[in-house]
Design a protein around this motif. Structure first.
Motif, PDB file in Angstrom:
ATOM      1  N   THR A 142      44.707  70.800 -22.674  1.00  0.00           N
ATOM      2  CA  THR A 142      44.730  70.645 -24.122  1.00  0.00           C
ATOM      3  C   THR A 142      45.680  69.525 -24.493  1.00  0.00           C
ATOM      4  N   ALA A 143      45.362  68.852 -25.566  1.00  0.00           N
ATOM      5  CA  ALA A 143      46.191  67.740 -26.022  1.00  0.00           C
ATOM      6  C   ALA A 143      47.311  68.211 -26.929  1.00  0.00           C
ATOM      7  N   GLY A 144      47.360  69.494 -27.217  1.00  0.00           N
ATOM      8  CA  GLY A 144      48.399  70.030 -28.097  1.00  0.00           C
ATOM      9  C   GLY A 144      48.015  71.426 -28.524  1.00  0.00           C
ATOM     10  N   ALA A 145      48.591  71.892 -29.588  1.00  0.00           N
ATOM     11  CA  ALA A 145      48.283  73.239 -30.053  1.00  0.00           C
ATOM     12  C   ALA A 145      46.798  73.364 -30.356  1.00  0.00           C
ATOM     13  N   ALA A 146      46.251  74.518 -30.011  1.00  0.00           N
ATOM     14  CA  ALA A 146      44.797  74.698 -30.109  1.00  0.00           C
ATOM     15  C   ALA A 146      44.285  74.513 -31.523  1.00  0.00           C
ATOM     16  N   GLU A 147      45.115  74.848 -32.498  1.00  0.00           N
ATOM     17  CA  GLU A 147      44.638  74.753 -33.874  1.00  0.00           C
ATOM     18  C   GLU A 147      44.692  73.323 -34.406  1.00  0.00           C
ATOM     19  N   THR A 148      45.276  72.402 -33.625  1.00  0.00           N
ATOM     20  CA  THR A 148      45.469  71.037 -34.106  1.00  0.00           C
ATOM     21  C   THR A 148      44.653  70.007 -33.347  1.00  0.00           C
ATOM     22  N   PHE A 149      44.529  70.186 -32.040  1.00  0.00           N
ATOM     23  CA  PHE A 149      43.930  69.162 -31.198  1.00  0.00           C
ATOM     24  C   PHE A 149      42.665  69.679 -30.516  1.00  0.00           C
ATOM     25  N   GLU A 150      41.816  68.720 -30.170  1.00  0.00           N
ATOM     26  CA  GLU A 150      40.605  69.054 -29.437  1.00  0.00           C
ATOM     27  C   GLU A 150      40.942  69.269 -27.961  1.00  0.00           C
ATOM     28  N   THR A 151      40.142  70.152 -27.320  1.00  0.00           N
ATOM     29  CA  THR A 151      40.301  70.349 -25.888  1.00  0.00           C
ATOM     30  C   THR A 151      39.951  69.060 -25.148  1.00  0.00           C
ATOM     31  N   VAL A 152      40.756  68.746 -24.114  1.00  0.00           N
ATOM     32  CA  VAL A 152      40.498  67.562 -23.308  1.00  0.00           C
ATOM     33  C   VAL A 152      40.302  67.991 -21.866  1.00  0.00           C
ATOM     34  N   GLU A 153      39.676  67.115 -21.095  1.00  0.00           N
ATOM     35  CA  GLU A 153      39.395  67.416 -19.703  1.00  0.00           C
ATOM     36  C   GLU A 153      40.679  67.425 -18.889  1.00  0.00           C
ATOM     37  N   HIS A 154      40.793  68.389 -17.986  1.00  0.00           N
ATOM     38  CA  HIS A 154      41.957  68.436 -17.117  1.00  0.00           C
ATOM     39  C   HIS A 154      41.940  67.215 -16.196  1.00  0.00           C
ATOM     40  N   PRO A 155      43.089  66.544 -16.010  1.00  0.00           N
ATOM     41  CA  PRO A 155      43.105  65.317 -15.197  1.00  0.00           C
ATOM     42  C   PRO A 155      42.692  65.537 -13.750  1.00  0.00           C
ATOM     43  N   ALA A 156      42.831  66.748 -13.222  1.00  0.00           N
ATOM     44  CA  ALA A 156      42.419  66.994 -11.839  1.00  0.00           C
ATOM     45  C   ALA A 156      40.920  66.800 -11.651  1.00  0.00           C
ATOM     46  N   LEU A 157      40.129  67.014 -12.703  1.00  0.00           N
ATOM     47  CA  LEU A 157      38.682  66.855 -12.568  1.00  0.00           C
ATOM     48  C   LEU A 157      38.304  65.419 -12.239  1.00  0.00           C
ATOM     49  N   ALA A 158      38.950  64.458 -12.884  1.00  0.00           N
ATOM     50  CA  ALA A 158      38.675  63.052 -12.581  1.00  0.00           C
ATOM     51  C   ALA A 158      39.113  62.706 -11.160  1.00  0.00           C
ATOM     52  N   GLN A 159      40.251  63.239 -10.726  1.00  0.00           N
ATOM     53  CA  GLN A 159      40.720  62.995  -9.367  1.00  0.00           C
ATOM     54  C   GLN A 159      39.742  63.562  -8.341  1.00  0.00           C
ATOM     55  N   LEU A 160      39.213  64.727  -8.628  1.00  0.00           N
ATOM     56  CA  LEU A 160      38.255  65.347  -7.711  1.00  0.00           C
ATOM     57  C   LEU A 160      36.961  64.541  -7.624  1.00  0.00           C
ATOM     58  N   ARG A 161      36.441  64.145  -8.763  1.00  0.00           N
ATOM     59  CA  ARG A 161      35.198  63.369  -8.763  1.00  0.00           C
ATOM     60  C   ARG A 161      35.381  62.045  -8.025  1.00  0.00           C
ATOM     61  N   ALA A 162      36.541  61.436  -8.180  1.00  0.00           N
ATOM     62  CA  ALA A 162      36.790  60.137  -7.555  1.00  0.00           C
ATOM     63  C   ALA A 162      36.823  60.229  -6.029  1.00  0.00           C
ATOM     64  N   THR A 163      37.057  61.424  -5.505  1.00  0.00           N
ATOM     65  CA  THR A 163      37.108  61.593  -4.054  1.00  0.00           C
ATOM     66  C   THR A 163      35.915  62.377  -3.522  1.00  0.00           C
ATOM     67  N   GLY A 164      34.840  62.454  -4.309  1.00  0.00           N
ATOM     68  CA  GLY A 164      33.591  62.998  -3.810  1.00  0.00           C
ATOM     69  C   GLY A 164      33.393  64.494  -3.992  1.00  0.00           C
ATOM     70  N   PHE A 165      34.244  65.155  -4.757  1.00  0.00           N
ATOM     71  CA  PHE A 165      34.075  66.574  -5.013  1.00  0.00           C
ATOM     72  C   PHE A 165      33.217  66.787  -6.267  1.00  0.00           C
ATOM     73  N   THR A 166      32.505  67.894  -6.287  1.00  0.00           N
ATOM     74  CA  THR A 166      31.849  68.392  -7.491  1.00  0.00           C
ATOM     75  C   THR A 166      32.670  69.569  -7.992  1.00  0.00           C
ATOM     76  N   ALA A 167      33.059  69.545  -9.250  1.00  0.00           N
ATOM     77  CA  ALA A 167      34.001  70.549  -9.747  1.00  0.00           C
ATOM     78  C   ALA A 167      33.575  71.078 -11.105  1.00  0.00           C
ATOM     79  N   CYS A 168      33.996  72.295 -11.393  1.00  0.00           N
ATOM     80  CA  CYS A 168      33.820  72.889 -12.707  1.00  0.00           C
ATOM     81  C   CYS A 168      35.051  73.714 -13.040  1.00  0.00           C
ATOM     82  N   GLU A 169      35.301  73.918 -14.324  1.00  0.00           N
ATOM     83  CA  GLU A 169      36.472  74.688 -14.720  1.00  0.00           C
ATOM     84  C   GLU A 169      36.066  75.893 -15.548  1.00  0.00           C
ATOM     85  N   SER A 170      36.877  76.944 -15.444  1.00  0.00           N
ATOM     86  CA  SER A 170      36.669  78.177 -16.205  1.00  0.00           C
ATOM     87  C   SER A 170      38.021  78.639 -16.716  1.00  0.00           C
TER      88      SER A 170
END
Length: 258
Positions: free
Chosen positions: A170-198
């Protein structure tokens, strides 16, 4: 600075090993179930490597759920606590750890992936996973509810204007900011992993003592000047009701495969 480069913070936990184990939260049961389902490779007992295991909080939950768990932890004092739970622990950083040609059905990081260099760790993980193996990255993210959250965050911001912890998506408090992608997802994709978050949300209640004890097991506080740390604790204590506070844990799980 990346978290893994801040070795003072990364290596600060040993002095608080007992408090860390006593007051850090366990992971929601549904999150543990999701990890164990991902670890199911058809073997009777899945082999799991838990990296940056700390006092073995996640590792012991996975062991209790039926996994054969090997823990890797760089801090001797944290590892000693984990061993009291019947865990097999090897003391090393993941970057320097000798895998001895062992392979695993699943590799897990509980509250620890941000302490390893992903450029080194992710290729190592690929080599350590069995075909079809999975990677699980888990974080608990506990915040007070109501007005007390605003007051405690204001105190933390004054003592840590540079920020205190890695983002959990999250970029800040839930009531103020939009949810953003966790930075680990980009790192995983860059090294050939397929990932999902829950996410797995649970409501909690904590006494004043337990809440403060938990907060002061985090590296941002452990590495503070002791006098400033004591003042910060006193200020936070003054804002927490005598009967404690209600909180929510929005635990995050990232599951990845090659």
């Amino acid at each position: 600075m990346e978290y893994f480069e801040d070795r003072k913070r990364a290596e600060s936990f040993g002095e608080a090993a007992a408090a860390y184990d006593a007051y850090r939260p366990r992971y929601p049961s549904a999150l543990i179930t999701a990890i164990m389902q991902a670890a199911d490779s058809g073997a009777e007992v899945p082999r799991i490597l838990d990296v940056g295991s700390g006092t073995g909080i996640l590792a012991s939950q996975l062991k209790d759920a039926g996994g054969e768990v090997l823990a890797v932890e760089p801090d001797v004092e944290m590892a000693a606590v984990a061993r009291t739970k019947g865990l097999e622990v090897e003391v090393s950083t993941f970057e320097d750890w000798d895998g001895q040609d062992r392979t695993f059905d699943l590799i897990s990081f509980g509250q620890s992936f941000h302490w390893v260099d992903p450029l080194i760790a992710l290729p190592r993980i690929r080599a350590l996973l069995k075909p079809g193996g999975r990677l699980a990255l888990a974080w608990n993210d506990i915040e007070p509810k109501g007005e007390v959250r605003t007051r405690l965050e204001a105190i933390a911001a004054r003592f840590h204007p540079e920020g205190t912890r890695p983002s959990l998506g999250t970029a800040g408090a839930a009531e103020t900011f939009e949810t953003v992608e966790h930075p680990a997802l980009a790192q995983l994709r860059a090294t050939g992993f397929t990932a999902c978050e829950s996410s797995f949300t649970e409501d909690l209640h904590s006494s004043k003592h337990d809440w403060l004890s938990m907060v002061f097991t985090y590296s941002a506080q452990l590495t503070m000047d002791p006098v400033k740390r004591a003042v910060m604790r006193e200020e936070m204590a003054a804002e927490i009701p005598a009967d404690g506070l209600d909180a929510a844990n929005a635990a995050l799980l990232i599951l990845a495969r090659i």
